[in-house]
Design an enzyme around this catalytic site. Sequence first.
Site, PDB file in Angstrom:
ATOM      1  N   HIS A 164     -20.237  -9.469   0.144  1.00 36.01           N
ATOM      2  CA  HIS A 164     -18.903  -9.576  -0.455  1.00 36.01           C
ATOM      3  C   HIS A 164     -18.031 -10.751   0.014  1.00 36.01           C
ATOM      4  O   HIS A 164     -16.846 -10.800  -0.337  1.00 36.01           O
ATOM      5  CB  HIS A 164     -18.140  -8.250  -0.326  1.00 36.01           C
ATOM      6  CG  HIS A 164     -17.798  -7.850   1.081  1.00 36.01           C
ATOM      7  ND1 HIS A 164     -18.471  -6.863   1.753  1.00 36.01           N
ATOM      8  CD2 HIS A 164     -16.848  -8.283   1.929  1.00 36.01           C
ATOM      9  CE1 HIS A 164     -17.949  -6.713   2.954  1.00 36.01           C
ATOM     10  NE2 HIS A 164     -16.960  -7.566   3.091  1.00 36.01           N
ATOM     11  N   ASP A 180     -18.743  -8.777   8.664  1.00 34.15           N
ATOM     12  CA  ASP A 180     -19.048  -9.540   7.466  1.00 34.15           C
ATOM     13  C   ASP A 180     -20.371 -10.251   7.691  1.00 34.15           C
ATOM     14  O   ASP A 180     -20.508 -11.039   8.629  1.00 34.15           O
ATOM     15  CB  ASP A 180     -17.897 -10.491   7.132  1.00 34.15           C
ATOM     16  CG  ASP A 180     -16.702  -9.727   6.575  1.00 34.15           C
ATOM     17  OD1 ASP A 180     -16.930  -8.848   5.732  1.00 34.15           O
ATOM     18  OD2 ASP A 180     -15.566  -9.970   7.009  1.00 34.15           O
ATOM     19  N   ASP A 190     -14.439  -3.052   2.041  1.00 33.77           N
ATOM     20  CA  ASP A 190     -13.761  -4.355   1.994  1.00 33.77           C
ATOM     21  C   ASP A 190     -14.082  -5.156   0.734  1.00 33.77           C
ATOM     22  O   ASP A 190     -13.917  -6.365   0.719  1.00 33.77           O
ATOM     23  CB  ASP A 190     -14.178  -5.156   3.248  1.00 33.77           C
ATOM     24  CG  ASP A 190     -13.404  -6.454   3.381  1.00 33.77           C
ATOM     25  OD1 ASP A 190     -12.235  -6.482   2.976  1.00 33.77           O
ATOM     26  OD2 ASP A 190     -13.973  -7.444   3.888  1.00 33.77           O
ATOM     27  N   HIS A 250     -16.536  -3.320  11.077  1.00 32.35           N
ATOM     28  CA  HIS A 250     -16.881  -4.070   9.872  1.00 32.35           C
ATOM     29  C   HIS A 250     -17.378  -5.450  10.291  1.00 32.35           C
ATOM     30  O   HIS A 250     -16.654  -6.210  10.916  1.00 32.35           O
ATOM     31  CB  HIS A 250     -15.639  -4.182   8.993  1.00 32.35           C
ATOM     32  CG  HIS A 250     -15.906  -4.827   7.671  1.00 32.35           C
ATOM     33  ND1 HIS A 250     -16.600  -4.198   6.670  1.00 32.35           N
ATOM     34  CD2 HIS A 250     -15.585  -6.046   7.195  1.00 32.35           C
ATOM     35  CE1 HIS A 250     -16.687  -5.001   5.626  1.00 32.35           C
ATOM     36  NE2 HIS A 250     -16.088  -6.136   5.913  1.00 32.35           N
TER      37      HIS A 250
END
Length: 1024
Positions: A570, A255, A365, A253
Amino acid sequence: MAGALVLKHRRTTLERVEKFLPELRSRLFRDTCPLVSLSCFQTPQRIPYDEAVRQEFRPAKVGDSFGPTWRTCWFKVELSIPREWMGKEVHLLWESDGEGMVWRDAQPVQGLTKEGEKTSYILTDGLKEAEPHSLTVYVEVACNGLFGAGNGSLIAPPDPDKKFTLNKAELVVFNRDVHELLVDFEILVGMATLLGEENQRSFQALYVANQMVNLLDVTDSSTFPAVHQLASSIFSQKNGESQHTIHAMGHCHIDTAWLWPYEESVRKCARSWVTVVRLMEKNPEFTFACSQAQQFEWVRNWYPGLFAQIQGYAKEGRFIPVGGTWVEMDGNLPSGESMVRQFLQGQRFFQQQFGRLCLEFWLPDTFGYSAQLPQLMRGCGIQRFLTQKLSWSLVNTFPHNTFFWQGIDGSRVLAHFPPGNSYSLIGDVEEMLKTMKNNRDKGRVNHSAALFGFGDGGGGPTQKMLDRLKRMRDTDGLPRVQMSTPDQLFSVLEKEGTQLCTWIGELFLELHNGTYTVQAQIKKGNRECEQILHDAEVLSSFALTQKSTFQYPSIKLQHLWRLLLLNQFHDVLPGSCIQLVVEDSMRYYAEIRSEGALLLKDAIQALFGKLLPTGSEMTESFLVLNTLPWERTEVVCRPGAETLALVKVPSMGYSAVNDSLTPIHPVTVMKQADGSVTMENGVIAAHLDSMGRVMSLRLAHSGRESILDGHCANQFVIFDDVPLYWDAWDVMDYHLETRKPITTLLTPLEIVLAGGLRGSVKFSLRISERSVITQEVILDAMCPYLRFLTQVDWNEAHRFLKVEFPWHVRSMNATYEIQFGHLQRPTHRNTSWDWARFEVWSHKWMDLSEHGFGVALLNDCKYGASVHENVMSLSLLRSPKSPDATADIGHHQFTYAMMPHRGSFQEAAVIHCAYNLNFPLHMVPAVSVQCPAWSAFSVHSPAVVLESVKQAEDRPDGLVVRLYESHGSTVATWLQTSFPVKEAINCDLLERPDLSSHLLLEEHGVKLTFTPFQVRSVLLILSQ
Ligand SMILES: [Zn+2]
């Protein structure tokens, strides 16, 4: 020794094994050798390799520190492998505080991240005579860690002066046998400890581990194979057929921006993915699921060599693009059209670069999921959804891991929440057992996902994780673990899923509810830019058909859309990012605003050409353009003048104006002796006290009062806002106990505009020593709502500003606008599921109605809201200090409006009014009014909203129009157009035409039928 019978005490045996391991671990690296030379150069920029290697490098040594934060340090590493290491596995061991990337032969070859357990680059698996012994590599070190540079804690704002030390840089011989034994021991100890004393396998694992200690001489590698064999004897004992199967997939993941700026994410992708490629070379079974088209696009542009390798592994089905969206966007706040564009841009990218569409929507997430998503997913070729974030809910435990998720229109998708409750597992025994045990759909499905690899800041899987998982492939007592793909998992879930339950409506995260409000400028940027791009597309489409030479700005629009979509990531749109990211996002919004304005200007020029003034000549006339699909009659400011006019403009079209219309009922504004003011326009009548609070708001005809007797609406209130940990993210239930009304008057209510076409009053309040609210309350002729143009100078710490409306309405449910529709949430707190939603989100409007009457609250850039019993609140501003200490400090401007109405909100056209507030009419000065009113599109049913008009992606001769049913009703309607349409074809949200579904072109246009909240897209082919 073998065969000796001894009593084994469980605890001492276990501890004996555990105590033995450090000794073994210390032998992981055998010989070491210093580098030939090490030099470096520092730069504040993130520059390409070619540029970096041309710089002047200065001598450096282990122990040196570099920085400060966000700089980059390039190291030139000259090394020579000793002759006597022939045949050995040799690593470059590199430990620095900053994240690193090894470059060899001008290509990125390995990411190095201490926190991601990647500190060595394999120079050779077994050094051969022919291989070069001496070489030069470069290591690019970013002055930030895996999680940025938080000052003292993860989410603290970055320390700008941090120094980053190089702790280790040397050559080592890596002892692969020792590594394998360590993994063997680790799994056995995991089984012994975690399977519990009631489980026979726990003892078997323990006694084998004990026997391995007996057999192993750490100084004599000839004893290793037998010991390894012993461990394998346990791992190869198989499960029965009914055992749970875990689908392990590598994941990382990243970001797209969070505790580091966007630009650093570009490098994070490269560091993480090049490491994945290295692992794929050595582990043929390894699969890796990877989302976010934007990240692939970055790597394609910045690291073309790496991207080509990724494409190769993607072809093999091992490096697997998932998600289908441009970024992993926030699941609540983007508009319906934005969400469509996330998929449109994402899926088209995946199709172009990887030859296939994604089959799974992937948002592990994100902070909650709109009830409109199932329909949008299905419209974009996706029927499967994966997340795990709902496991973070603070109050209620979500009852499923695998279930059908049904949206507001009835669309259903298969959803899976990996039961390990994480997207960054390390692949140990504990996690595999947890994945099996946590599965809340036991007996319905027997398969689940496990996503392994360091995440958030990137990093991804390690060889050790893969080695662990290999040992658990099919080991009696542990769940079966197979390397898998999202497609394999969902295929088997689909096959098994006949017994699955269905969850209807939104997937609400009972945490992070402050993200609907924090970083108000980002929210405002999002809403405004959604409007700008909408208008730019509508007017460019008009221009396309009005003037044959007009070039539809598709490339520019794609670029601007992608900037907007990127900012919907997000941790950006929710406002949970550092100040550097806020600055990045503001730059992108500024670009959309200025470039969008140019697109509007170009379209208007093409549309009206000769009607526009060429110089500075004074013009009395002007053109009014309406980008919404209904006729509007509104008070506007004449361009270039201070005067007002009441104008009428057709649906998605324009009209020329010379004289203002005369309202049936002009606005009156009257000051009373007590300083209060009444405002009235024949539709509504308001009475405001000297502090700007609304004491009465009535429908003019019936006299029905909106405000509960003895109460005031437009009451500002302030709360202490101190979350337990996640400062920018969370607003906790207990903040409600600290409510304080704002009652310090700074400037009493005074009349600004006395009435006629518009009446308005102004006042200001003091929030604190450092913060002030100024409001202009505006009532326009014929307008059914009272507008509050609000300015706030905000300089607070851990305080939350809201405005309250105690309506004279009683209802169990309030209605909130979401993407392409609306939903209801309870106004009571009966159950834990109800009160956990004390702070919720909404788009342009919300409404509280009883039979025959209700009040709506419209807004132009706010998202946080709540309705408790009869009190509606709009969340305005927060002031957290982490991860951005400056969050929301400064000046703000926003508008909301109160709209009392007869009948239901559908009958009262609340939805149209909320659009009107958000999509102001465009006024253009004109030299002549010799221009008939023109309407491009109109829709007969008020329930159906024509949301978007744009050029088709693949057909320059076609327009795509997107409509949705907004009332929650089944309806048939005509879509009428003045465009020369020769064909109308149904298409999906990716604009793929359904060639079997041509629509009949009739005199009234095209007839379309809708079920509640249905979203439809139609491709209109224009005759030249
Ligand atoms: Zn994330």
